[in-house]
Enzyme design. Sequence first.
Site, PDB file in Angstrom:
ATOM      1  N   TYR A  93       0.837  -1.202   0.000  1.00 15.82           N
ATOM      2  CA  TYR A  93       0.000   0.000   0.000  1.00 15.82           C
ATOM      3  C   TYR A  93       0.876   1.258   0.000  1.00 15.82           C
ATOM      4  CZ  TYR A  93      -4.147   2.796   0.894  1.00 15.82           C
ATOM      5  OH  TYR A  93      -5.171   3.708   0.780  1.00 15.82           O
ATOM      6  N   ASN A 166     -15.041   4.498   2.497  1.00 19.64           N
ATOM      7  CA  ASN A 166     -15.729   4.256   1.220  1.00 19.64           C
ATOM      8  C   ASN A 166     -16.814   5.279   0.867  1.00 19.64           C
ATOM      9  OD1 ASN A 166     -14.041   2.173   0.668  1.00 19.64           O
ATOM     10  ND2 ASN A 166     -15.426   0.559   1.327  1.00 19.64           N
ATOM     11  N   ARG A 215     -18.632  -8.553 -11.946  1.00 22.63           N
ATOM     12  CA  ARG A 215     -18.163  -9.808 -12.554  1.00 22.63           C
ATOM     13  C   ARG A 215     -19.292 -10.834 -12.512  1.00 22.63           C
ATOM     14  NH1 ARG A 215     -12.291 -11.302 -10.250  1.00 22.63           N
ATOM     15  NH2 ARG A 215     -13.257 -11.146  -8.202  1.00 22.63           N
ATOM     16  N   ASP A 216     -19.326 -11.678 -13.542  1.00 20.02           N
ATOM     17  CA  ASP A 216     -20.345 -12.731 -13.590  1.00 20.02           C
ATOM     18  C   ASP A 216     -20.126 -13.689 -12.418  1.00 20.02           C
ATOM     19  OD1 ASP A 216     -22.509 -14.105 -14.435  1.00 20.02           O
ATOM     20  OD2 ASP A 216     -21.538 -15.035 -16.179  1.00 20.02           O
ATOM     21  N   ARG A 217     -21.200 -14.322 -11.947  1.00 24.29           N
ATOM     22  CA  ARG A 217     -21.108 -15.236 -10.800  1.00 24.29           C
ATOM     23  C   ARG A 217     -22.373 -16.090 -10.762  1.00 24.29           C
ATOM     24  NH1 ARG A 217     -19.808 -11.340  -6.816  1.00 24.29           N
ATOM     25  NH2 ARG A 217     -19.295 -10.126  -8.636  1.00 24.29           N
ATOM     26  N   GLY A 286      -7.368  -0.753  -7.832  1.00 25.30           N
ATOM     27  CA  GLY A 286      -6.694  -1.586  -8.846  1.00 25.30           C
ATOM     28  C   GLY A 286      -6.871  -3.061  -8.535  1.00 25.30           C
ATOM     29  N   MET A 287      -8.129  -3.479  -8.344  1.00 27.95           N
ATOM     30  CA  MET A 287      -8.394  -4.838  -7.859  1.00 27.95           C
ATOM     31  C   MET A 287      -7.845  -5.920  -8.790  1.00 27.95           C
ATOM     32  SD  MET A 287      -9.741  -4.329  -4.904  1.00 27.95           S
ATOM     33  CE  MET A 287      -9.943  -6.032  -4.463  1.00 27.95           C
ATOM     34  N   PHE A 309      -7.650   9.231  -7.893  1.00 24.45           N
ATOM     35  CA  PHE A 309      -8.137   9.779  -6.619  1.00 24.45           C
ATOM     36  C   PHE A 309      -7.673   8.903  -5.465  1.00 24.45           C
ATOM     37  CE2 PHE A 309     -11.204   9.930  -3.110  1.00 24.45           C
ATOM     38  CZ  PHE A 309     -11.135  11.279  -2.807  1.00 24.45           C
TER      39      PHE A 309
END
Length: 372
Positions: A93, A166, A215-217, A286-287, A309
Amino acid sequence: MWALRVALAQLRPRPQRGPQRDAARRAASSASRSAAGGAAGVRALVYAQHGEPVKVVELKTLELSSLGRSDVRMKMLAAPVNPADINMIQGTYGIHPELPAIGGNEGVGQVVEVGSAVTGVKPGDWVIPADMNLGTWRAEAVVSEESLIVIPNDIPLLCAATLSVNPCTAYRLLSDFEQLRPGDSIIQNAANSGVGQAVIQIAAALGLRTINVVRDRPDLQKLTDRLKDLGAEHVFTEEAMRKPEMKDFFKNFPRPRLALNCVGGRSSTELMRHLGYSGTMVTYGGMAKQPVTASVSSFIFKDIKLRGFWVSQWKKDKGTDQFKEMILTLCDFIHRGQLTAPACSQVPLQDYRVALEASMKPFISSKQILTM
Ligand SMILES: NC(=O)c1ccc[n+]([C@@H]2O[C@H](COP(=O)([O-])OP(=O)(O)OC[C@H]3O[C@@H](n4cnc5c(N)ncnc54)[C@H](OP(=O)(O)O)[C@@H]3O)[C@@H](O)[C@H]2O)c1
């Protein structure tokens, strides 16, 4: 009893200016004092080296320091496990606390006792960290008054525990980059993230139209329903966004003026592709751990703007008063029923390994909250 020296925060990427640097130093040093002296033992999640969180984080009993004149003793009520906490433990980090350190940057505590020179905080108040690096994964702490912000204690506990990072990020993303008016649209990826859920709700409250990419799941419909209940107008999978049918969709839907990128890689390329002329994409996460790649044509023919940001930098730049003001604005959203906590799982502090593991799994869609 294990003696801990929690160290001064080292903010590497950017030089800090005077008052902010002093505030960060004082906050971190008071966190260090809290774990250094006194008699009572408090449980805390500590890491002495960087590495995989489940391997390096340990539950320790620390000594609580005695209360100084400008200090506040608080018991922590709840603290989330955020990606930034995980990255800090991994050593990846933008902030590198000196080790050993107590984990956790966000959370809500209740004031138990205050020093003789404390004026802005009283026993019973709910408080949240004014800055990163407070070490919130512990049962109790003695910290300086100025490292805390008092919040209303009539909001739900989980809202309070997840308020300082958040929702603030979501609010700034929607406020600071494009002048958005009701009816304008925005697009975001990782729309089910903590930030994404706050974006959905604040955008809906401001009359903004949202395209939300996930994301699909296997339980996609359930997730879609949940995001729509929060106020999401459209929810698409990453795959759907790449289909030619999206052209038809945009015949009846305004092109977004703002794209919020939490992922990077291909996902961010797709966001850019759907941005309107001269729109802005802001990268805040940046997952996917993949770079953002922009086509030459998106600059030449669409004049898109790419920005970044970081809420920690915003706090340093703007100072505590503006941060407090924003927190109160967000509490107004909460009081009006326009902003709720993200979907959460509450995990007792001693079961921290469960929370750490879950927070790093894909498709969990539930913020892990440590309860003390
Ligand atoms: N810049 C700032 O000031 C700021 C402030 C707050 C947060 N953040 C960053 O924002 C990001 C989200 O934070 P949060 O607390 O909202 O997260 P969160 O609630 O833990 O959610 C994580 C999100 O990331 C998605 N994700 C995980 N791995 C992924 C991958 N490989 N590819 C695509 N998506 C992936 C998850 O989707 P699935 O459900 O599909 O797994 C989920 O939507 C983090 O990177 C965090 O550091 C930045």
